[in-house]
Design an enzyme around this catalytic site. Sequence first.
Site, PDB file in Angstrom:
ATOM      1  CG  ASP A  45      -1.498   1.267   1.613  1.00  0.00           C
ATOM      2  OD1 ASP A  45      -2.197   1.806   0.753  1.00  0.00           O
ATOM      3  OD2 ASP A  45      -1.264   1.771   2.739  1.00  0.00           O
ATOM      4  CG  ASP A  58      -1.509   7.704   0.143  1.00  0.00           C
ATOM      5  OD1 ASP A  58      -2.249   7.428  -0.820  1.00  0.00           O
ATOM      6  OD2 ASP A  58      -0.568   8.509   0.062  1.00  0.00           O
TER       7      ASP A  58
END
Length: 258
Positions: A8, A10
């Site tokens: 991922d 953010d």
Amino acid sequence: MLQALIFDVDGTLADTERQGHRVAFNRAFAEAGLSWAWDEALYGELLAVTGGKERMRHFIAQHHPELPLSTADLDIFIADLQAKKTRHYTDLMASGGIPARPGVIRLLKEAMTSGLRLAIATTTTPQNVDALLAASFGKDALDWFEVIGAGDVVAKKKPAPDIYQWVLAEMGLSPRVCMAFEDSENGFLSSSAAGLPTLVTVNDYTAGHDFPGALLVIDHLGEPNQALTCLSPQPWPSFDRVDVEALLRLYAMWLKQS
Ligand code: XBP
Ligand code: MG
């Protein structure tokens, strides 16, 4: 055998939400002549909705239902705000950026040396991924990732599994030979629903989230001079950072029990 790590962006590669995306949203609102300002507390609540366009739509429905826009005009209005916001975000990255979280660059390089394939599965836009990597990971970092699954490449964003399924299809891999790295409940639900064992590094927006069945929940990946803290499961063999050897141990334990 573990073949790939899927990250991922953010909150996981870098802590981009509070001082990155949130600031960019506020600058876009000001540029559009709107009095809206998302403070840190409100933004923490709005993060329950992934995707900037979806988050703004949710905010308008909740806080500004009086906005006199037809559905079609609202779509255009939101798309324009998102374009402004993305420009402000990429400018923010270019002018100083948000540093990579502890241990991330170290682990990415160790993984490449060990022959593990790397990919990204994120809700943000490809432009934002490029801007963050260039600013905080170095100009060759874009080449580290075989596949970058970002934003609207799928219709349903996290917590739906679609973005992880899209990345797996692009790489031609089963979820069972991959490991996901996430920071939030939405992200963890997405990677888990796609069948990937998932390691979670929380941040101050997600420390209170639940991650049932996560391989590990830690505060960060650790550096030689910055030991990690393990939040779950307790007790975990004491080690100060996540390296490839630790990942292989976690993966072997997961295989045995899954
Ligand atoms: C986090 C998100 C993104 C960002 C804002 O993505 O939900 O929407 O908050 O970026 P992830 P955009 O944790 O999956 O990396 O405005 O580009 O959506
Ligand atoms: Mg995240």
